[in-house]
Design a protein around this motif. Structure first.
Motif, mmCIF file in Angstrom:
data_model
loop_
_atom_site.group_PDB
_atom_site.id
_atom_site.type_symbol
_atom_site.label_atom_id
_atom_site.label_comp_id
_atom_site.label_asym_id
_atom_site.label_seq_id
_atom_site.Cartn_x
_atom_site.Cartn_y
_atom_site.Cartn_z
ATOM 1 N N GLU A 1 -1.581 4.051 -0.376
ATOM 2 C CA GLU A 1 -1.211 4.268 -1.786
ATOM 3 C C GLU A 1 -2.083 4.768 -2.739
ATOM 4 N N THR A 2 -3.321 4.818 -2.639
ATOM 5 C CA THR A 2 -4.402 4.921 -3.699
ATOM 6 C C THR A 2 -5.529 5.535 -3.116
ATOM 7 N N ALA A 3 -6.104 6.236 -3.959
ATOM 8 C CA ALA A 3 -7.645 6.697 -3.680
ATOM 9 C C ALA A 3 -8.563 5.896 -4.294
ATOM 10 N N PHE A 4 -9.773 5.820 -4.066
ATOM 11 C CA PHE A 4 -10.780 4.842 -4.597
ATOM 12 C C PHE A 4 -12.082 5.772 -5.089
ATOM 13 N N PHE A 5 -12.426 5.146 -6.248
ATOM 14 C CA PHE A 5 -13.666 5.897 -7.002
ATOM 15 C C PHE A 5 -14.895 5.488 -5.667
ATOM 16 N N ASP A 6 -15.636 6.476 -5.329
ATOM 17 C CA ASP A 6 -16.785 6.329 -4.308
ATOM 18 C C ASP A 6 -18.068 5.849 -5.144
ATOM 19 N N VAL A 7 -17.855 4.420 -5.376
ATOM 20 C CA VAL A 7 -19.183 4.022 -5.806
ATOM 21 C C VAL A 7 -20.307 3.887 -4.742
ATOM 22 N N PRO A 8 -20.067 3.746 -3.629
ATOM 23 C CA PRO A 8 -21.449 3.669 -2.698
ATOM 24 C C PRO A 8 -21.743 5.086 -2.927
ATOM 25 N N LEU A 9 -21.455 6.157 -3.020
ATOM 26 C CA LEU A 9 -22.165 7.567 -3.346
ATOM 27 C C LEU A 9 -22.594 7.410 -4.718
ATOM 28 N N PHE B 1 -2.050 6.835 -12.220
ATOM 29 C CA PHE B 1 -2.971 5.898 -12.765
ATOM 30 C C PHE B 1 -4.349 5.881 -12.337
ATOM 31 N N ARG B 2 -5.169 5.144 -13.119
ATOM 32 C CA ARG B 2 -6.394 4.986 -12.661
ATOM 33 C C ARG B 2 -6.499 3.189 -12.947
ATOM 34 N N LEU B 3 -6.481 2.593 -11.615
ATOM 35 C CA LEU B 3 -6.451 0.994 -11.915
ATOM 36 C C LEU B 3 -7.687 0.400 -11.884
ATOM 37 N N ASP B 4 -7.671 -0.345 -13.053
ATOM 38 C CA ASP B 4 -9.225 -1.199 -13.380
ATOM 39 C C ASP B 4 -8.891 -2.306 -12.893
ATOM 40 N N ALA B 5 -10.304 -2.522 -12.573
ATOM 41 C CA ALA B 5 -10.740 -3.851 -11.852
ATOM 42 C C ALA B 5 -9.828 -4.441 -10.700
ATOM 43 N N ILE B 6 -9.565 -3.568 -9.565
ATOM 44 C CA ILE B 6 -8.612 -4.062 -8.708
ATOM 45 C C ILE B 6 -9.180 -5.133 -7.781
ATOM 46 N N LYS B 7 -10.589 -5.268 -7.607
ATOM 47 C CA LYS B 7 -11.059 -6.600 -6.704
ATOM 48 C C LYS B 7 -10.680 -7.794 -7.413
ATOM 49 N N HIS B 8 -10.358 -7.969 -8.565
ATOM 50 C CA HIS B 8 -9.892 -9.254 -9.025
ATOM 51 C C HIS B 8 -8.504 -9.573 -9.361
ATOM 52 N N ILE B 9 -7.498 -8.473 -8.676
ATOM 53 C CA ILE B 9 -5.921 -8.612 -8.727
ATOM 54 C C ILE B 9 -5.596 -8.845 -7.595
ATOM 55 N N THR C 1 -0.874 -5.467 -6.390
ATOM 56 C CA THR C 1 -1.203 -3.866 -6.850
ATOM 57 C C THR C 1 -0.632 -3.109 -5.695
ATOM 58 N N LEU C 2 -0.417 -3.248 -4.462
ATOM 59 C CA LEU C 2 0.280 -2.604 -3.587
ATOM 60 C C LEU C 2 1.883 -2.257 -4.053
ATOM 61 N N ARG C 3 2.553 -3.267 -4.122
ATOM 62 C CA ARG C 3 3.766 -3.386 -4.543
ATOM 63 C C ARG C 3 4.014 -2.618 -5.873
ATOM 64 N N PHE C 4 3.044 -2.878 -6.946
ATOM 65 C CA PHE C 4 3.186 -2.090 -8.028
ATOM 66 C C PHE C 4 3.192 -0.590 -7.810
ATOM 67 N N LEU D 1 -14.087 -0.430 2.604
ATOM 68 C CA LEU D 1 -13.245 0.097 3.356
ATOM 69 C C LEU D 1 -12.056 -0.934 3.889
ATOM 70 N N PRO D 2 -12.211 -2.168 3.838
ATOM 71 C CA PRO D 2 -11.086 -3.224 3.925
ATOM 72 C C PRO D 2 -9.973 -2.716 2.891
ATOM 73 N N TYR D 3 -10.249 -2.369 1.734
ATOM 74 C CA TYR D 3 -9.564 -2.226 0.598
ATOM 75 C C TYR D 3 -8.550 -0.903 0.625
ATOM 76 N N THR D 4 -9.349 0.031 1.520
ATOM 77 C CA THR D 4 -8.704 1.393 1.751
ATOM 78 C C THR D 4 -7.697 1.265 2.618
ATOM 79 N N ARG D 5 -7.820 0.394 3.630
ATOM 80 C CA ARG D 5 -6.904 -0.109 4.876
ATOM 81 C C ARG D 5 -5.541 -0.900 4.011
ATOM 82 N N ALA D 6 -6.123 -1.904 3.111
ATOM 83 C CA ALA D 6 -5.057 -2.804 2.781
ATOM 84 C C ALA D 6 -4.059 -2.002 1.846
ATOM 85 N N PHE D 7 -4.424 -0.949 1.181
ATOM 86 C CA PHE D 7 -3.507 -0.255 0.458
ATOM 87 C C PHE D 7 -2.800 0.914 1.081
#
Length: 529
Positions: free
Chosen positions: A308-316, A256-264, A269-272, A299-305
């Protein structure tokens, strides 16, 4: 000792265990986002267009394809981000058509089968945050809140008419018998009774308000658009968990590509991910869209998951955007600073641009209802297109360096009406080929000056490596950086790859003087005798 070790050890980095390409392949993996916001082709469907391109994509070296949301949208031209029915892949007569914008279910599954035959993995865009296009209204008790601070009430509890009933009359009970109503939502943005737009938090019996396990932007960013789903509800979780396994098994997709996870809700999401991975494939791929240029928010989101998931590198991506805005005033030696790929490379899916960064350039007259809605909601945060004059430099970074997992944007590679540049597409195709043939081994950096940097990929037993130089000067200057390509290439000749006339002689210690024209990128590869 083993118990203590397990308690204090970190989970594996997602990119170290998730499936990125064909099993046993030693070639670099590579993803492509195979759509733009306005994607359409004449005389055939988008799914058929994709199927026709699969052999070419495989030959170029693409191992994964992120496709647009395949689910039924709120209207026939909807992209799927205006999610109506996740279980309808273009099979049922709902919302004005049987097929989705992208085509029919049969065409979609046919393309998936052809992709599998060519060892190209499918990535499903999962839109789990909200629903749009309800079938009926009902009376809903709400409290209006400030759109800029969702924790601040703007008035007393009141009753409105909300589009919150989803009957799915075309699908019936096939695949899922769940019918949605206000019980399964936390908020909405329209009162049908008074024809009023706003942000309305649903209250009353059984409702828990906004989830606390979401981003804190705007006070609480649980609500994004449409009718916001309450992911804490057990029936919602059961339906989504069932859908996750079903869509993977039905399509043969790898993840999957997970859309808009900051709102979920993060717990959901982790259990899904855990549930779907357990029921399908332990190496299931996942990349999450958390849209923020601030690495301290990511970074806190990378630890919270928990891996279980990679993240798009929006800062880069934002670094690329700022570099393109500031031209020669930007210090290229800071290009990787505060990026996910620098701090947590095993979590970083790198990209230059995507469909979201193009959206603000669509006029209101041209935009569909859902695209303009997204502009209004995300607005300024997505106005980050990387200028054409820096596009190839940015792609050279994500495609040829040794860390992160790159994703190429369809709009930069294929002709389209939104953002196509023939010169960029030609050079991007060469960079993709260079990634497949040369970009292997360790990376050695040469941060020469503010306006010119270089790096060398040292190669491995079967690939000779390459040397890369980037510039952002705005004149006719020719840069030169002395770089070492390794003693294994002593007394050899390297040739320019993006042009055809350059030569560099390598000395007995592996050093060479590599050049690059101002405001461009150059790749140097070993001239084979």
């Amino acid at each position: 000792m083993n118990i203590l070790k397990s308690l204090f050890s970190s989970p594996p980095a997602p990119l170290s265990y998730m499936k990125l390409g064909p099993d046993g392949s030693k070639d670099n993996p590579l993803m492509i986002q195979f759509f733009t916001w306005e994607s359409q082709v004449t005389e055939t469907s988008w799914w058929k267009h994709f199927e026709n391109e699969i052999p070419t994509l495989a030959e170029m070296g693409f191992t994964q394809v992120w496709l647009p949301p395949p689910n039924k949208a709120a209207h026939p031209e909807g992209r799927g981000y205006d999610a109506y029915d996740l279980w309808d892949l273009g099979e049922f007569d709902q919302k004005g058509s049987i097929a989705t914008r992208w085509g029919s279910k049969e065409e979609f599954l046919s393309a998936c089968r052809v992709a599998k035959e060519h060892q190209v993995d499918i990535i499903i865009d999962a839109v789990l945050n909200h629903k749009l296009g309800a079938d009926r209204v009902e009376e809903v008790k709400v409290i209006p809140v400030d759109p800029q601070n969702r924790l601040k009430a703007l008035g007393p509890r009141q009753e409105i008419e909300g589009w919150t009933i989803f009957d799915f009359p075309g699908r019936g009970n096939k695949y899922s018998s769940m019918r949605w109503n206000q019980e399964y939502f936390t908020g909405l943005d329209w009162d049908q009774k008074t024809q009023t737009k706003g942000v309305f938090k649903i209250v009353g019996k059984g409702h828990k308000g906004w989830s606390k396990n979401v981003d804190k932007e705007l006070g609480n960013y649980d609500y994004l658009l449409g009718v916001d789903i309450d992911h804490r509800h057990p029936e919602v979780q059961r339906d989504f968990f069932s859908w996750g396994s079903w869509i993977i098994e039905t399509t043969g997709a790898v993840g999957f590509r997970l859309d808009a996870i900051k709102h979920i809700d993060r717990g959901f999401t982790l259990r899904f991910l855990q549930s779907t991975r357990k029921s399908t494939n332990s190496r299931m791929f996942s990349v999450a869209e958390y849209w923020s240029g601030n690495i301290n928010s990511v970074l806190p989101y990378t630890r919270a998951f928990k891996g279980e998931t990679a993240f798009f590198d929006v800062p880069l991506h934002m670094n690329f955007h700022h570099a393109s805005q500031h031209y020669s005033r930007y210090d290229l030696r800071t290009l990787m600073d505060n990026s996910l790929v620098k701090i947590k490379p095993g979590h970083a899916v790198t990209f230059v641009d995507n469909h979201d960064t193009v959206i603000p350039y669509i006029s209101q007259n041209e935009a569909s209802a859902d695209s303009f809605l997204l502009v209004q909601v995300e607005g300024q945060s997505l106005e980050s297109w990387v200028g054409d004059h820096f596009k190839i430099q940015a792609y050279a970074v994500i495609l040829l360096r040794g860390t992160g997992y790159p994703c190429v944007f369809y709009g930069d590679l294929y002709p389209n009406t939104e953002c196509f540049n023939e010169n960029i597409a030609r050079n991007l195709e060469l960079l993709v080929k260079a990634r497949k043939l040369y970009a292997y081994g360790g990376t050695q950096d040469y941060p020469s000056t503010k306006n010119c940097i270089g790096f060398v990929r040292m190669g491995d037993s079967t690939h000779s490596g390459c040397a890369v130089i980037l510039s952002n000067r705005e004149d006719d200057y020719v840069h030169s950086i002395r770089m070492n390509v390794g003693r294994s290439h002593a007394e050899s000749t390297f040739q320019s790859y993006l042009t055809t006339d350059g030569r560099v002689e390598i000395d007995a210690e592996g050093w060479g003087e590599f050049t690059c024209f101002a405001g461009s990128a150059q790749v140097w590869v070993k001239l084979e005798s």
